[in-house]
Design an enzyme around this catalytic site. Structure first.
Site, short mmCIF file in Angstrom:
data_model
loop_
_atom_site.label_atom_id
_atom_site.label_comp_id
_atom_site.label_asym_id
_atom_site.label_seq_id
_atom_site.Cartn_x
_atom_site.Cartn_y
_atom_site.Cartn_z
N SER A 95 0.84 -1.19 0.00
CA SER A 95 0.00 0.00 0.00
C SER A 95 0.89 1.25 0.00
CB SER A 95 -0.97 -0.06 1.18
OG SER A 95 -2.04 0.83 1.03
N HIS A 229 -7.71 -6.06 1.46
CA HIS A 229 -6.57 -5.17 1.33
C HIS A 229 -5.34 -5.67 2.09
CE1 HIS A 229 -4.51 -1.52 0.32
NE2 HIS A 229 -4.30 -1.21 1.60
#
Length: 254
Positions: A95, A229
């Protein structure tokens, strides 16, 4: 374990390692996310974890909101260490960490330093894609709700009022850095790039993650894992894949 100091620390020193792997944190993350990996990756990998200002042993420092400036600081701090010993260096970033790893590789080359041999860039669309979310401008309640929707360690910390008060400024600063980042065109890297995506990550389309391949002249690979995620901390086979992607062999159980 080496005591944490400054920008990077090593949980388990391996002087004969064939690769030094530097792990870059997601928003709100720190040493704790990656330190367990050191015991589970093959002995040929020495794991170094990057700790940004505003967390863990750097809690008294202000978290940065400008990614370009943060990368400048990272290069100044880490370039001498990355230049030697001769074992190749690889970067893993998830990320926000994917952007940090990529931009640090570019910045090292721009300053005449050696770029890493391999990048593994996880959970983030390729750098030329603007962020799909705009969380950093939300008020606290809406911001917390948006973070909770992603799951993972940052969401868990926000469930506790004391931890929320402590970690919210750093988390917001990290997400500001990620969401205000804009890619600067330039020549592609020469290192290997592997991109990782979660098949249930609603905010990060796998095809956009696969486009990291556009940013290198070196070999590329794309992997799709089960999960949302934060799939690197739940999907099976992640560490075996990581060992393969940074070019080492040996037992990495999951």
């Amino acid at each position: 374990m080496a005591p944490p100091r400054g920008w990077a620390s090593c949980a388990r020193r391996r002087p004969t390692a064939r690769v030094r792997l530097y792990c870059f944190p997601y928003a709100g993350g720190g040493l704790a996310a990656y330190q367990p990996w050191a015991a589970r990756l093959p002995d040929s990998v020495e794991v170094w974890t990057v700790c940004l200002p505003g967390r863990e042993h750097r809690l008294d420092e202000a978290a940065r909101t400008d990614l370009t400036g943060l990368v400048d600081e990272l290069r100044a701090a880490l370039a001498p260490q990355l230049a030697g010993p001769p074992a190749p260096v690889a970067f893993f970033g998830h990320s926000l960490g994917a952007l940090l790893a990529y931009e640090l590789a570019r910045d090292l080359r721009a300053h005449g330093d050696r770029e890493p041999a391999a990048l593994v860039l996880s959970g983030r669309a390729a750098a030329h894609h603007p962020p799909r979310r705009r969380m950093h401008t939300l008020d606290d309640d809406a911001f917390v709700a948006a973070v909770r929707s992603l799951g993972g360690a940052p969401s868990a910390a926000l469930e506790h009022p004391e931890l929320r008060e402590l970690c919210l400024p750093t988390l917001r600063a990290d997400i500001t850095a990620a969401e205000t980042y804009r890619h600067r065109p330039g020549p592609p890297l020469d290192c290997a790039i592997t991109s990782w995506a979660g098949d249930a990550d609603e905010g990060v389309p796998p095809d956009a993650v696969a486009e990291w391949a556009r940013h290198t002249r070196g070999p590329t690979r794309h992997r799709l894992f089960p999960g949302g995620h934060f799939f690197p901390w739940s999907a099976p086979g992640v560490l075996a894949a990581l060992a393969e992607d940074i070019g080492v062999q040996g037992r990495a159980p999951c």
